[in-house]
Design a protein around this motif. Structure first.
Motif, mmCIF file in Angstrom:
data_model
loop_
_atom_site.group_PDB
_atom_site.id
_atom_site.type_symbol
_atom_site.label_atom_id
_atom_site.label_comp_id
_atom_site.label_asym_id
_atom_site.label_seq_id
_atom_site.Cartn_x
_atom_site.Cartn_y
_atom_site.Cartn_z
ATOM 1 N N UNK A 132 0.090 -30.675 -25.608
ATOM 2 C CA UNK A 132 -0.313 -31.990 -26.106
ATOM 3 C C UNK A 132 -1.312 -31.872 -27.250
ATOM 4 N N UNK A 133 -1.370 -30.673 -27.868
ATOM 5 C CA UNK A 133 -2.364 -30.474 -28.913
ATOM 6 C C UNK A 133 -2.145 -31.390 -30.102
ATOM 7 N N UNK A 134 -0.859 -31.718 -30.376
ATOM 8 C CA UNK A 134 -0.585 -32.574 -31.507
ATOM 9 C C UNK A 134 -1.157 -33.968 -31.332
ATOM 10 N N UNK A 135 -1.237 -34.422 -30.098
ATOM 11 C CA UNK A 135 -1.761 -35.760 -29.831
ATOM 12 C C UNK A 135 -3.271 -35.830 -30.005
ATOM 13 N N UNK A 136 -3.920 -34.666 -30.050
ATOM 14 C CA UNK A 136 -5.373 -34.629 -30.240
ATOM 15 C C UNK A 136 -5.765 -34.475 -31.706
ATOM 16 N N UNK A 137 -4.787 -34.522 -32.584
ATOM 17 C CA UNK A 137 -5.085 -34.396 -34.011
ATOM 18 C C UNK A 137 -5.928 -35.583 -34.466
ATOM 19 N N UNK A 138 -6.868 -35.359 -35.340
ATOM 20 C CA UNK A 138 -7.724 -36.471 -35.813
ATOM 21 C C UNK A 138 -6.941 -37.657 -36.362
ATOM 22 N N UNK A 139 -5.800 -37.400 -37.041
ATOM 23 C CA UNK A 139 -4.999 -38.505 -37.578
ATOM 24 C C UNK A 139 -4.508 -39.422 -36.458
ATOM 25 N N UNK A 140 -4.160 -38.818 -35.314
ATOM 26 C CA UNK A 140 -3.674 -39.595 -34.179
ATOM 27 C C UNK A 140 -4.830 -40.296 -33.476
ATOM 28 N N UNK A 141 -5.912 -39.569 -33.256
ATOM 29 C CA UNK A 141 -7.054 -40.156 -32.549
ATOM 30 C C UNK A 141 -7.618 -41.358 -33.293
ATOM 31 N N UNK A 142 -7.620 -41.291 -34.619
ATOM 32 C CA UNK A 142 -8.127 -42.414 -35.406
ATOM 33 C C UNK A 142 -7.273 -43.663 -35.248
ATOM 34 N N UNK A 143 -6.014 -43.464 -34.871
ATOM 35 C CA UNK A 143 -5.088 -44.587 -34.783
ATOM 36 C C UNK A 143 -4.829 -45.056 -33.346
ATOM 37 N N UNK A 144 -5.542 -44.505 -32.376
ATOM 38 C CA UNK A 144 -5.259 -44.848 -30.986
ATOM 39 C C UNK A 144 -5.392 -46.341 -30.727
ATOM 40 N N UNK A 145 -6.382 -46.955 -31.331
ATOM 41 C CA UNK A 145 -6.583 -48.390 -31.132
ATOM 42 C C UNK A 145 -5.411 -49.217 -31.616
ATOM 43 N N UNK A 146 -4.699 -48.697 -32.607
ATOM 44 C CA UNK A 146 -3.507 -49.371 -33.121
ATOM 45 C C UNK A 146 -2.266 -48.965 -32.328
ATOM 46 N N UNK A 147 -2.177 -47.681 -31.971
ATOM 47 C CA UNK A 147 -0.980 -47.156 -31.332
ATOM 48 C C UNK A 147 -0.780 -47.686 -29.917
ATOM 49 N N UNK A 148 -1.833 -47.756 -29.140
ATOM 50 C CA UNK A 148 -1.681 -48.116 -27.730
ATOM 51 C C UNK A 148 -1.058 -49.495 -27.544
ATOM 52 N N UNK A 149 -1.546 -50.536 -28.224
ATOM 53 C CA UNK A 149 -0.867 -51.833 -28.074
ATOM 54 C C UNK A 149 0.591 -51.800 -28.521
ATOM 55 N N UNK A 150 0.879 -51.032 -29.561
ATOM 56 C CA UNK A 150 2.258 -50.945 -30.039
ATOM 57 C C UNK A 150 3.159 -50.241 -29.032
ATOM 58 N N UNK A 151 2.604 -49.322 -28.274
ATOM 59 C CA UNK A 151 3.382 -48.628 -27.252
ATOM 60 C C UNK A 151 3.640 -49.504 -26.034
ATOM 61 N N UNK A 152 2.715 -50.388 -25.736
ATOM 62 C CA UNK A 152 2.794 -51.159 -24.496
ATOM 63 C C UNK A 152 3.448 -52.526 -24.665
ATOM 64 N N UNK A 153 3.662 -52.959 -25.900
ATOM 65 C CA UNK A 153 4.230 -54.273 -26.155
ATOM 66 C C UNK A 153 5.665 -54.116 -26.660
ATOM 67 N N UNK A 154 6.640 -54.857 -26.100
ATOM 68 C CA UNK A 154 8.020 -54.745 -26.596
ATOM 69 C C UNK A 154 8.137 -55.191 -28.048
ATOM 70 N N UNK A 155 9.107 -54.639 -28.731
ATOM 71 C CA UNK A 155 9.325 -54.988 -30.129
ATOM 72 C C UNK A 155 9.603 -56.484 -30.283
#
Length: 517
Positions: free
Chosen positions: A149-172
């Motif tokens: 899971x090292x790729x998920x700990x990349x700074x580019x990903x961590x900076x976007x967690x606040x944006x990514x999590x709602x997008x993952x949990x909400x249907x399109x």
């Protein structure tokens, strides 16, 4: 030292894997059960008509560019690509006038604004987000083999967690409906879930990134059809020394002491190999080609998986012109939710939706070589339950009666909605293909058209990986990482190469200095 590699399956993944490994000096043989390569991305000809029998959209061009660059060439050199204008046309049930979807930020914004006041500015914001998430996906997610899971700990990903999590949990569907009121615009933005084998009511809204492709980037078409992509990759593989054997089904993956040692063909021939790569559906590989104790996943695990939708494909050679249809045309029902429930919901195996939301490709709008002069070539895709028991297709009405009756209804629907009342009378060539055919011809899991659907639990690190519990055996293709579609299959091939070389990095392989732009 060069490795002996046996690749099962001559679809795009198998051919791309063969090309990349042969280019590195490995001794590669591809074994394809059917008489021609391509798999789902096949081709069929009759009476002067030539049909692609699978994928028909050329999206994510930079993935193709990168793949060809790895082989020291380019998409521009291998393919004759043309841009489609408009990108596609939409007919909405009950509306006689179609809505043409155009590509390019300014044009798309203007088209949305004309349809719904305020939707243009909303689309600009939507596409900003789609482009940003798409770039993140390509740079951080798609080329990750997820052995850690090292790729998920990349700074580019961590900076976007606040944006990514709602997008993952909400249907399109929810994501789109909050921003746009017009049902046609909602459907245009929700339809990319179908490219992913699923429904906008189940696909995570992270996949709004797909709208970056058709609305910002544009839609391309390789003259001669998508089969030209297959032929180009097969040619590159053979030029680098790979052997491609068609009409050669594999009966068993051979093992010794928990390690793959080769394959046994249906005629009894044993082929020794240092590594075996199966690009067949993972379910078929594990349940048919491996001994039960060597399977990486149980029946109980598979029972919980969601296959992609099934598909009724209708190939039509039509006399006369059809200007009512663009190269790509979509027909959307009013009650879209009910349409998807009929495909994925409880009791979905009862039948084919009628009316159906469906897709029509008219390559003869762009390409002179796919139909005789004065005729049109139509490829119709009707998403339906992944239910092989509903019957098999056939040529010129020879499929199972239930299937041919459904095809008749679809042809009548296209005729009515698009204003071509004599369409059925003008059909000169006809073939139907069904989930039963996908299961029989490709070993497709439950007859699904596109492998596993991209639900949350079947995406990224939750999707089956490429490693088998059998040492020396790897999986690739639509049922494993990174997902469905021709670009994803090219990436899957690259992931195999990385794993064989012990490379667990999360990015693309570097392209050679001599690669052509």
């Amino acid at each position: 030292m060069s490795r002996r590699i046996a690749i099962i399956g001559g679809g795009i993944t198998g051919l791309a894997t063969a090309a990349l490994l042969a280019d590195r000096g490995d001794r590669v043989t591809v074994f394809e059960a059917l008489d021609d390569v391509g798999g789902r991305a096949g081709s069929w000809e009759k009476d002067g008509f030539r049909f692609d029998t699978g994928p028909s959209w050329y999206l994510m061009p930079e993935v193709f560019d990168h793949f060809f660059a790895l082989l020291g060439t380019s998409a521009r050199e291998q393919l004759d690509l043309v841009r489609l204008e408009p990108a596609y046309r939409v007919y909405h049930e009950g509306e006689r006038e179609p809505f043409d979807v155009v590509s390019g930020r300014n044009a798309a914004v203007a088209a949305f604004e004309a349809r719904e006041p305020g939707a243009g500015a909303e689309l600009a914001t939507y596409l900003d987000s789609a482009g940003e998430i798409y770039d993140l996906a390509v740079s951080r997610f798609l080329y990750d083999p997820y052995v850690s899971l090292k790729g998920l700990a990349h700074p580019d990903v961590l900076r976007k967690l606040g944006t990514l999590l709602p997008l993952l949990l909400r249907p399109l569907s929810t994501h789109v409906e909050k921003k746009f009121s017009d049902p046609v615009l909602q459907q245009v933005l929700g339809y990319p879930a179908v490219f992913l084998g699923g429904s906008p009511y189940d696909a995570p809204s992270l996949y709004h990134l797909m709208s970056h492709l058709d609305l910002d980037d544009g839609v391309l078409y390789p003259r001669g059809g998508l089969v030209q992509v297959i032929r180009a990759i097969a040619r590159l593989a053979e030029d680098r020394g790979a052997e491609i054997r068609t009409g050669t089904p594999v009966e068993r993956i051979l093992t010794e002491g928990g390690r793959a040692t080769g394959i046994r063909l249906a005629d009894g021939t044993v082929v020794a190999a240092d590594h075996v790569i199966s690009t067949a559906d993972m379910h078929h590989t594990e349940t048919v080609l491996l001994e039960p104790e060597l399977r990486s996943r149980s029946d109980a695990w598979w029972d919980k998986r969601t296959p992609s939708f099934g598909a009724l494909l209708i190939l039509l050679g039509v006399e006369g012109e059809l200007p009512q249809l663009e190269h790509h045309t979509l027909l959307f029902t009013k009650d879209w939710k009910a349409n998807f429930d009929a495909i994925f919901g409880e009791g979905a195996a009862d039948g084919i939706p009628d009316p159906a939301s469906l897709y029509v490709c008219r390559p003869s709008a762009t390409d002179d070589d796919v139909a005789p002069a004065g005729h049109e070539n139509l490829f119709v895709l009707v998403p339906m339950p992944a239910a092989p028991e509903l019957g098999r297709g056939g040529v010129d009405g020879a499929g199972d009666p239930r299937i041919e009756a459904a095809a008749d209804a679809v042809i009548a629907q296209i005729a009515d909605w698009t204003g071509v009342p004599d369409l059925a009378d003008r059909v000169r060539v006809r073939r139907t293909i069904t989930p039963g055919d996908f299961a029989a011809d490709f070993g497709s899991f439950r007859g699904g058209a596109l492998g596993l659907a991209h639900t949350l639990r079947q995406s990224a690190m939750f999707r089956p990986g490429l490693r088998s519990k059998v040492d020396g055996l790897l999986y690739a293709g639509q049922t494993v990482l990174p997902g469905v579609g021709l670009p994803m299959c090219l990436i899957s091939a690259e992931l195999v190469v990385k794993l064989l070389d012990g490379d667990t990095s999360t990015g693309q392989l570097p392209t050679p200095a001599h690669a052509k732009g």
